[in-house]
Design an enzyme around this catalytic site. Structure first.
Site, PDB file in Angstrom:
ATOM      1  N   LYS A 194     -53.033   9.235 -50.336  1.00 54.21           N
ATOM      2  CA  LYS A 194     -53.057   8.662 -48.904  1.00 54.21           C
ATOM      3  C   LYS A 194     -54.919   9.062 -48.606  1.00 54.21           C
ATOM      4  CE  LYS A 194     -53.830   9.312 -44.940  1.00 54.21           C
ATOM      5  NZ  LYS A 194     -55.076   8.877 -44.174  1.00 54.21           N
ATOM      6  N   GLU A 269     -58.894  22.074 -49.498  1.00 57.34           N
ATOM      7  CA  GLU A 269     -60.358  22.324 -49.668  1.00 57.34           C
ATOM      8  C   GLU A 269     -60.807  21.575 -48.303  1.00 57.34           C
ATOM      9  OE1 GLU A 269     -60.822  20.972 -54.501  1.00 57.34           O
ATOM     10  OE2 GLU A 269     -61.976  20.068 -52.902  1.00 57.34           O
ATOM     11  N   CYS A 303     -68.901  19.091 -47.599  1.00 57.63           N
ATOM     12  CA  CYS A 303     -68.503  20.135 -47.228  1.00 57.63           C
ATOM     13  C   CYS A 303     -69.338  21.619 -47.729  1.00 57.63           C
ATOM     14  CB  CYS A 303     -67.055  20.644 -47.857  1.00 57.63           C
ATOM     15  SG  CYS A 303     -67.181  20.321 -49.619  1.00 57.63           S
ATOM     16  N   GLU A 404     -68.727  23.931 -37.747  1.00 57.88           N
ATOM     17  CA  GLU A 404     -69.195  23.170 -38.720  1.00 57.88           C
ATOM     18  C   GLU A 404     -69.468  21.495 -37.895  1.00 57.88           C
ATOM     19  OE1 GLU A 404     -66.170  20.805 -41.185  1.00 57.88           O
ATOM     20  OE2 GLU A 404     -67.530  21.218 -42.873  1.00 57.88           O
TER      21      GLU A 404
HETATM   22  P1  NAD Z   1     -59.700  15.052 -41.662  1.00 61.79           P
HETATM   23  O1  NAD Z   1     -59.146  16.355 -41.813  1.00 61.79           O
HETATM   24  O2  NAD Z   1     -59.826  14.485 -40.257  1.00 61.79           O
HETATM   25  O3  NAD Z   1     -58.899  13.935 -42.428  1.00 61.79           O
HETATM   26  C1  NAD Z   1     -58.631  13.856 -44.105  1.00 61.79           C
HETATM   27  C2  NAD Z   1     -57.235  13.580 -44.256  1.00 61.79           C
HETATM   28  O4  NAD Z   1     -56.381  14.128 -43.752  1.00 61.79           O
HETATM   29  C3  NAD Z   1     -57.491  11.887 -44.028  1.00 61.79           C
HETATM   30  O5  NAD Z   1     -56.862  11.271 -44.996  1.00 61.79           O
HETATM   31  C4  NAD Z   1     -56.371  11.893 -42.781  1.00 61.79           C
HETATM   32  O6  NAD Z   1     -55.913  10.528 -42.477  1.00 61.79           O
HETATM   33  C5  NAD Z   1     -55.539  13.003 -43.157  1.00 61.79           C
HETATM   34  N1  NAD Z   1     -54.813  13.586 -41.967  1.00 61.79           N
HETATM   35  C6  NAD Z   1     -55.043  13.709 -40.672  1.00 61.79           C
HETATM   36  N2  NAD Z   1     -54.316  14.215 -39.769  1.00 61.79           N
HETATM   37  C7  NAD Z   1     -52.976  14.387 -40.887  1.00 61.79           C
HETATM   38  C8  NAD Z   1     -51.879  14.791 -40.652  1.00 61.79           C
HETATM   39  N3  NAD Z   1     -51.466  15.673 -39.470  1.00 61.79           N
HETATM   40  N4  NAD Z   1     -51.193  15.134 -41.727  1.00 61.79           N
HETATM   41  C9  NAD Z   1     -51.327  14.700 -42.994  1.00 61.79           C
HETATM   42  N5  NAD Z   1     -52.758  14.067 -43.135  1.00 61.79           N
HETATM   43  C10 NAD Z   1     -53.350  14.056 -42.047  1.00 61.79           C
HETATM   44  O7  NAD Z   1     -61.069  15.356 -42.390  1.00 61.79           O
HETATM   45  P2  NAD Z   1     -62.241  14.331 -42.392  1.00 61.79           P
HETATM   46  O8  NAD Z   1     -62.934  14.049 -41.258  1.00 61.79           O
HETATM   47  O9  NAD Z   1     -61.779  13.030 -42.937  1.00 61.79           O
HETATM   48  O10 NAD Z   1     -63.440  14.862 -43.730  1.00 61.79           O
HETATM   49  C11 NAD Z   1     -64.431  15.886 -43.340  1.00 61.79           C
HETATM   50  C12 NAD Z   1     -63.869  17.291 -43.399  1.00 61.79           C
HETATM   51  O11 NAD Z   1     -63.569  17.469 -44.933  1.00 61.79           O
HETATM   52  C13 NAD Z   1     -65.065  18.306 -43.158  1.00 61.79           C
HETATM   53  O12 NAD Z   1     -64.526  19.363 -42.570  1.00 61.79           O
HETATM   54  C14 NAD Z   1     -65.143  18.685 -44.590  1.00 61.79           C
HETATM   55  O13 NAD Z   1     -65.739  19.993 -44.582  1.00 61.79           O
HETATM   56  C15 NAD Z   1     -63.900  18.723 -45.249  1.00 61.79           C
HETATM   57  N6  NAD Z   1     -64.397  18.672 -46.635  1.00 61.79           N
HETATM   58  C16 NAD Z   1     -64.034  19.755 -47.554  1.00 61.79           C
HETATM   59  C17 NAD Z   1     -64.142  19.658 -48.903  1.00 61.79           C
HETATM   60  C18 NAD Z   1     -64.149  20.971 -49.779  1.00 61.79           C
HETATM   61  O14 NAD Z   1     -64.011  20.733 -50.864  1.00 61.79           O
HETATM   62  N7  NAD Z   1     -63.775  22.164 -49.288  1.00 61.79           N
HETATM   63  C19 NAD Z   1     -64.647  18.699 -49.514  1.00 61.79           C
HETATM   64  C20 NAD Z   1     -64.850  17.279 -48.679  1.00 61.79           C
HETATM   65  C21 NAD Z   1     -64.856  17.550 -47.224  1.00 61.79           C
END
Ligand code: NAD
Length: 510
Positions: A194, A269, A303, A404
């Site tokens: 997804k 992550e 991240c 963040e």
């Molecule tokens: P997000 O959490 O908003 O969304 C990530 C994914 O989760 C999307 O596909 C979204 O549709 C899905 N999602 C949202 N709500 C959900 C739910 N209730 N149930 C299941 N899935 C759901 O994150 P984002 O804004 O897309 O990405 C940015 C974030 O990702 C930042 O906080 C960044 O630090 C983090 N990130 C971490 C790493 C790491 O390796 N630690 C790497 C890349 C990004």
């Protein structure tokens, strides 16, 4: 592999590629078939360059996730039992397919996410490396140990856990999707992916490459949709044995709750507020280059970005002056311009979040040494462009030092001595990455040993070596990826104990 191109050539190529999405939605892929959402619903994806609509994608929900989970469930036994060498060959073909379409992937990723081409060209190729790295491990993924005891030999082995869900974010979405899906497939798991709703374009291309490489139907299913709908349904589905998630810490907490009823194994992550700690005895020029690279490349939407710089007070003013100068000289521009370093942020809502921190910083009374504003000159006003920003004179308790921001925004804080530096470095909710600059090797060992972060680079920016563990502590995540650590997540370890001598079995009763 393609060579360097001019901005005009890139624009022309991207325009041709984008024509594909005129009136043709990005479809899901379930059980080897392209499918619209069962409900017929779609959602739009826009380009942050000018907010133009790129196209629409199938808005999958629980019905589509159910079909995908069943397809992954049905495909699992044959994929699990396939000779590891055959899996290796298919995964290498996927890597070949990525290399063959790397230009298309890079150009479209830039338009869909706003990331600059100079970084996305590398990210596309890194996706191929991820597949090759895990492909070569596939034949040995089930290997275990033998553990001897008196009159007993124990043999451990690993088995793929089953169909898994992979949920990815919008920052470098192509590379991150390969990073999660390649080890799952190498381990022998089947996948329902997804992707983030803000960047669905390259996940579909990756899926097409996998299908063309001969991946059996149902082994890799793609369901686009919103987090609350498709994402949630995936985390709750009983046939899905584990969720590999990359995204925000708050979403990770939701997923843990959603997956509780089916006892989902989770790998998270999550976010970061990563410090760069600079001591006066460091090579300051290199440290400044690295700090600038780690916060201003990838638009700061990374991240492991170095979003806090902690500087020894004796060099603080000089060091932040170098940083401010670097930030002001970065080229903001269209992502397809090869000279661009900083492109537009992913979406107007995210841009508004980043801009809100400029007001918070002003209210908190810090100095804005560079940036601190939206970029509106010329064509930039139509997109989500934000100036590379440096805050100085900040304190640890401020929101800009704790939260963040996920944009090209760096907060500088001075420290008096090593003890204070360590306390500042660790005093945040996150613990993903840390960067340390010093000429004193003993201090480097002592300090890194006490830093609360999953990954620490000493006298270096983030340079990944794929066999090393990747992941964070505290609110930055659960579990590690990379090397064998990925297989620990996607596989179950079993132990079989063989009696090697006819030892007396306890007799109960008479
Ligand atoms: P997000 O959490 O908003 O969304 C990530 C994914 O989760 C999307 O596909 C979204 O549709 C899905 N999602 C949202 N709500 C959900 C739910 N209730 N149930 C299941 N899935 C759901 O994150 P984002 O804004 O897309 O990405 C940015 C974030 O990702 C930042 O906080 C960044 O630090 C983090 N990130 C971490 C790493 C790491 O390796 N630690 C790497 C890349 C990004």
């Amino acid at each position: 592999m393609w060579g360097p191109m001019s901005f005009t050539e890139n624009l022309g190529k991207a325009e041709t590629l984008l024509a594909r999405y005129d009136g043709a939605p990005i479809l899901n892929h379930i059980g080897g078939e392209d499918r619209a959402a069962a409900s017929g619903a779609t959602f739009e994806t826009i380009s942050p360059i000018d907010l133009s609509v790129i196209g629409t994608a199938a808005r999958g929900d629980a019905t589509d996730i159910d079909a995908a989970a069943k397809a992954a469930h049905d495909a699992f036994p044959a994929w699990r039992d396939m000779d590891g060498a055959k899996r290796r060959a298919i995964l290498h073909k996927i890597a070949d397919g990525i290399v063959a379409r790397a230009e298309e992937i890079a150009l479209l990723e830039c338009v869909d996410t706003g990331q600059a081409l100079r970084f996305m060209s590398k990210a596309a190729l890194r996706g191929a490396e991820n597949f090759r790295f895990f492909a070569d491990k596939a034949p040995y993924a089930r290997d275990g140990q033998s553990l001897f005891a008196n009159n007993q030999m124990n043999v451990t082995s690993r088995r793929p856990i089953g169909p898994v869900g992979v949920i990815t974010p919008w920052n470098t979405p192509f590379m991150l999707s390969t990073w999660k899906i390649a080890p799952a497939l190498a381990a022998g798991c089947t996948v329902v992916h997804k992707p983030a709703e803000l960047s669905p374009v390259t996940a579909r291309i990756l899926m097409e490459i996998a299908a063309e490489a001969g991946l059996p139907p149902g082994v890799w299913n793609l369901v686009n949709g919103l987090g609350e709908e498709a994402g949630r349904a995936l985390t709750e589905h009983p046939m899905i044995k584990a969720i590999a998630f990359v995204g925000e810490s708050a979403t990770g907490k939701l997923i843990m709750k959603q997956g509780a009823d089916t006892l989902k194994r989770v790998h998270f992550e999550l976010g970061g507020k990563n410090p760069v700690v600079v001591f006066a005895d460091a090579d300051l020029e290199r440290a400044a280059d690295a700090a600038a690279f780690m916060i201003y490349s990838l638009n700061g939407e990374r991240c492991t970005s170095s979003s806090r710089v902690l500087v020894e007070v004796s060099v603080h003013d000089d060091f932040t002056a170098i940083l401010a100068d670097k930030a002001k000289r970065l080229k903001i521009g269209h992502p397809l311009d090869p000279d661009t370093v900083v492109g537009p942020l992913i979406h107007p809502e995210h841009e508004a979040k980043v801009l809100s921190y400029f007001d918070i910083a002003r209210d908190e009374g810090v100095t804005i040494a560079a940036g601190g504003e939206k970029v509106t000159a010329g064509d930039f006003g139509a997109g989500c462009y934000v100036a590379p920003t440096l805050f100085t004179g900040a304190r640890q308790s401020m929101r800009i030092a704790q939260e963040e921001i996920f944009g090209p925004v760096l907060t500088a804080i001075p420290f008096a001595d090593e003890e204070e530096a360590l306390s500042l470095a660790n005093d945040v909710a996150y613990g993903l990455a840390g960067y340390l600059w010093t000429g004193d090797v003993t201090r480097a060992m002592r300090f890194s040993d006490n830093m609360d972060a999953g990954m620490i680079w000493v006298n270096s920016e983030n340079v990944r070596h794929l066999p090393t563990p990747f992941g964070g502590t505290k609110e930055s995540g659960i579990g590690r990826d990379g090397g064998d650590w990925s297989f620990d997540f996607y596989m179950e370890t079993r132990n079989v104990a063989f009696a090697t001598a006819p030892r007396a079995v306890p007799k109960l009763g008479l």
